[in-house]
Design a protein around this motif. Structure first.
Motif, PDB file in Angstrom:
ATOM      1  N   UNK A 153       0.850  -1.192   0.000  1.00  0.00           N
ATOM      2  CA  UNK A 153       0.000   0.000   0.000  1.00  0.00           C
ATOM      3  C   UNK A 153       0.885   1.241   0.000  1.00  0.00           C
ATOM      4  N   UNK A 205       3.656   1.649  -1.306  1.00  0.00           N
ATOM      5  CA  UNK A 205       4.234   1.881  -2.625  1.00  0.00           C
ATOM      6  C   UNK A 205       3.257   2.648  -3.525  1.00  0.00           C
ATOM      7  N   UNK A 206       1.962   2.353  -3.368  1.00  0.00           N
ATOM      8  CA  UNK A 206       0.974   2.983  -4.239  1.00  0.00           C
ATOM      9  C   UNK A 206       0.469   4.305  -3.677  1.00  0.00           C
ATOM     10  N   UNK A 207       0.671   4.529  -2.389  1.00  0.00           N
ATOM     11  CA  UNK A 207       0.189   5.757  -1.759  1.00  0.00           C
ATOM     12  C   UNK A 207       0.988   6.937  -2.310  1.00  0.00           C
ATOM     13  N   UNK A 208       0.311   7.872  -3.009  1.00  0.00           N
ATOM     14  CA  UNK A 208       1.073   8.951  -3.632  1.00  0.00           C
ATOM     15  C   UNK A 208       1.680   9.882  -2.575  1.00  0.00           C
TER      16      UNK A 208
END
Lengths: 225, 234
Positions: B69, B71-74
């Protein structure tokens, strides 16, 4: 509006979400497009690069070196560096995004090809397989799980990075939503952009796991003699 | 092209870019300081959790998924939300860097402890070590290379992410990029991006060397290769 709302501004304004489905869907759609194009082109470049690094080991170090440097360069700096060459826009974003997928994909392709058991290779050779046929019919299929693991990582990483592309005016999908929220001091757009980005990553990850399940039946079905 | 390089050299040669609160030395310090603080805070928080989870073998699913998560959390979203909660300045930037530094350190610690050869732990137990002794004298030293790799990942990522904090008005090398984009000054954009790139590569190389230095002699590559299981017949 922001001044009126002050600190009591809710994190998610459902009325806004209800009344702006088009804007939200456009951002998601653009995010998906940028991601798929980047990973697609990344894959087209990585497959030959990975094969070369695996087949002719002298190339392994230089290929890892260059893709590793690209991977280490901070995203905003890479996008910014490209601006004088390719301008503000989509090309700049895609070149940056593609370059981040290379290290991840190449590494997994090499690991996958390395993982093909020597016995299997011997058997293929014994059955009269030539180099090309062995690569296409034996090595690549057996390397598929590692390749898909790499694609999963590349997709999830790219989905996170697309948001940065909005800063270089590339129409950065959900990143644009986040930037607008920042400019308008409107929390809903920020939270929605972040939340949808994470959801998108989870969804793509799940889809890729399913795809792997279907195209590599031998990894989960009993092997019959 | 030559003209551009010339202007770039002039930009770096301009004394004004080496002085004051928006000069290269001050912004370098602002970037390095906040990254180091963030990684240290993340290490203090994530190391004990990773060690305990790894030692007991519980919560692995959680540890791995938090990383994914993360990694995808901007990072930009975390920054903007941080500004909403804490106001503009250093604090939202620090918060963001800590949030992003936690996953690599925690996952690497967890994975490192889980990967310790069960035979070694059996041997330690056979020698009469308690669970706590095994954690401190066997699992932790053996895990140091992977933990150090996690810290390195976190630090490189932190140095990279500070750049984005320029977007929410934290003065750092990224400021040159954000400013350059807003006034369409290509020389400043590229000058700033080269500074960021140089710092990120220097961090990566410097910490790779540090990682080799802190790795106990007994677990350096070459030694481990001999005791690694032979996988060719799997």
């Amino acid at each position: 509006v922001a001044a009126l709302l002050g600190d009591s501004q809710p994190w998610l304004d459902w009325n806004w979400i209800d009344s702006h489905p088009g804007e939200i869907w456009n951002a998601v759609d653009q995010h998906i497009q940028l991601t798929l194009i980047a990973v697609g082109i990344g894959l087209l470049l990585s497959l030959p690069l990975g094969f070369v690094a695996w087949r002719w080991r002298v190339w392994e170090k230089p290929i890892y070196g260059v893709t590793g440097i690209l991977f280490t360069i901070p995203s905003l700096a890479l996008f910014a560096f490209l601006i004088p060459i390719t301008g503000l826009g989509r090309t700049t974003a895609e070149i940056g995004l593609v370059s981040y997928t290379l290290l991840i994909l190449v590494r997994n392709i090499v690991a996958g090809l390395d993982g093909v058991p020597g016995d299997v290779r011997d058997a293929a050779r014994g059955l009269g397989y030539g180099t090309t046929r062995q690569l296409l019919r034996v090595d690549l299929p057996l390397a598929t799980p590692a390749l898909i693991a790499g694609i999963r990582l590349a997709v999830v990483t790219t989905i996170g990075l697309v948001t940065v592309a909005s800063l270089v005016g590339a129409g950065g999908g959900l990143g644009t939503l986040i930037s607008l929220g920042q400019q308008n001091n409107f929390r809903t757009q920020v939270v929605l952009g972040a939340g949808l980005s994470v959801l998108l990553a989870a969804a793509f990850d799940a889809i890729l796991v399913l795809i792997q399940w279907f195209i590599t039946p031998w990894t989960h079905k009993g092997v019959r003699a | 092209m030559f003209h551009f390089l010339n202007e770039l050299a002039n930009w770096y040669g301009d004394g004004a870019h080496w002085r004051g609160s928006n000069g290269i030395p001050d912004l370098l310090w602002a970037t390095v300081k906040i990254s180091a603080e963030a990684v240290l805070i993340a290490l203090v928080l994530a190391l004990p959790i990773g060690l305990v989870l790894g030692h007991t073998g519980r919560g692995g699913f959680l540890a791995i998924n938090i990383t994914n998560v993360g990694r995808a959390l901007p990072a930009i979203a975390v920054l903007v939300i941080g500004v909403q909660v804490l106001g503009i300045g250093e604090r939202p930037a620090l918060l963001t860097l800590v949030v992003l530094s936690l996953p690599p350190i925690m996952t690497n610690t967890y994975t490192a402890v889980r990967q310790v050869d069960p035979d070694i732990i059996d041997a330690a137990r056979g020698m009469g070590m308690t669970g706590r002794q095994i954690l401190w004298r066997v699992e932790l030293p053996t895990s140091i290379p992977l933990i150090a790799a996690g810290v390195r990942t976190a630090a490189v990522q932190a140095v990279a992410t500070v750049t984005l904090a320029a977007y929410v008005s934290y003065a750092c090398f990224g400021t040159y990029i954000v400013e350059g984009i807003s006034v369409n000054d290509h020389v400043e954009i590229v000058a700033g991006s080269l500074l960021v790139i140089a710092l990120a590569l220097a961090t990566e190389l410097g910490l790779s060397a540090a990682q080799r230095f802190v790795t106990p002699a007994g677990v350096r590559p070459g030694r481990t290769a001999r005791i690694a299981p032979n996988v060719s017949d799997v």
